[in-house]
Design a protein around this motif. Sequence first.
Motif, PDB file in Angstrom:
ATOM      1  N   VAL A  93     -31.453  -6.307 -19.973  1.00 47.64           N
ATOM      2  CA  VAL A  93     -33.088  -6.341 -20.644  1.00 47.64           C
ATOM      3  C   VAL A  93     -32.762  -7.127 -22.004  1.00 47.64           C
ATOM      4  CG1 VAL A  93     -34.351  -4.881 -21.529  1.00 47.64           C
ATOM      5  CG2 VAL A  93     -33.900  -4.535 -19.163  1.00 47.64           C
ATOM      6  N   GLY A 109     -34.776 -10.311 -22.868  1.00 48.63           N
ATOM      7  CA  GLY A 109     -35.900  -9.342 -24.732  1.00 48.63           C
ATOM      8  C   GLY A 109     -35.716 -11.260 -25.117  1.00 48.63           C
ATOM      9  N   GLU A 143     -40.947  -7.278 -25.995  1.00 53.67           N
ATOM     10  CA  GLU A 143     -39.883  -6.808 -26.950  1.00 53.67           C
ATOM     11  C   GLU A 143     -39.963  -5.364 -25.841  1.00 53.67           C
ATOM     12  OE1 GLU A 143     -39.539  -6.329 -30.357  1.00 53.67           O
ATOM     13  OE2 GLU A 143     -40.171  -8.063 -30.130  1.00 53.67           O
ATOM     14  N   TRP A 144     -39.142  -5.482 -25.721  1.00 56.91           N
ATOM     15  CA  TRP A 144     -38.967  -4.598 -24.480  1.00 56.91           C
ATOM     16  C   TRP A 144     -37.722  -3.183 -25.423  1.00 56.91           C
ATOM     17  CZ3 TRP A 144     -37.120  -7.755 -19.102  1.00 56.91           C
ATOM     18  CH2 TRP A 144     -38.007  -8.011 -19.077  1.00 56.91           C
TER      19      TRP A 144
END
Length: 164
Positions: A99, A103, A109-110
Motif C-alpha cells: 500500500v 499510494g 491518500e491511504w
Amino acid sequence: MAEPLVGIAQTIQLAVTPVFLLTAIGTILNVLTARLGRVVDRARALEDELTGPPLPGGEERRLVALDDLAVLDRRMGAVNLAIALCTASAFLVCVVISVLFIGEFTRLEWGQAVIWVFLAALLLLAFGLGLFLAEIRIALTTVRVRAGLLGDRRPRTGRGAREA
C-alpha cells in the motif's frame, strides 16, 4: 525528474521498517515450526509405543504415555494457532508495504488504511507471541511434574550448590 525520485526514495525509507518487522516475524515462524516439528515427532513416537507391543511397565506406563499425548496435543494446537497468527501478521505487513508503494504511484491518500493494517499486524503478532508463551508454559509445567519424580535426587541450585 528529481521530484519523483525523491518521493520514491522516501517511500522506500518508509517501507524499510516494516521489512525489518517481516524479518523478525520470519525468525519467529522458524522457531515455531521447529518446536512444532519436535512435538509432532514426540507424539508419533508415543503413538508407535502405544500401538506396538505391550510397554514395559504395563498399564501405568501406558497411562503416562496417554497423558503425554494429551499434553502434546495441547502444545500442537497452541503452536499451530501461533503460526497461523504470525503468518497472518506477516501477510498484513506485506500489505502495508504494498500500500505504501501503490499510494506513492497513484497519489491516493491511504494513510489511515496503512495505520489500521499495521496495527492489525502488530495485534496478530502479539497474540501469536502470547500463544508461543502459553505453549512454553505447557511444556515447562509438564517437565516440572516429571522432575518431581526425582525426589531427593534433584540438583541443588543457588549458593548452596557450589558449597556441596
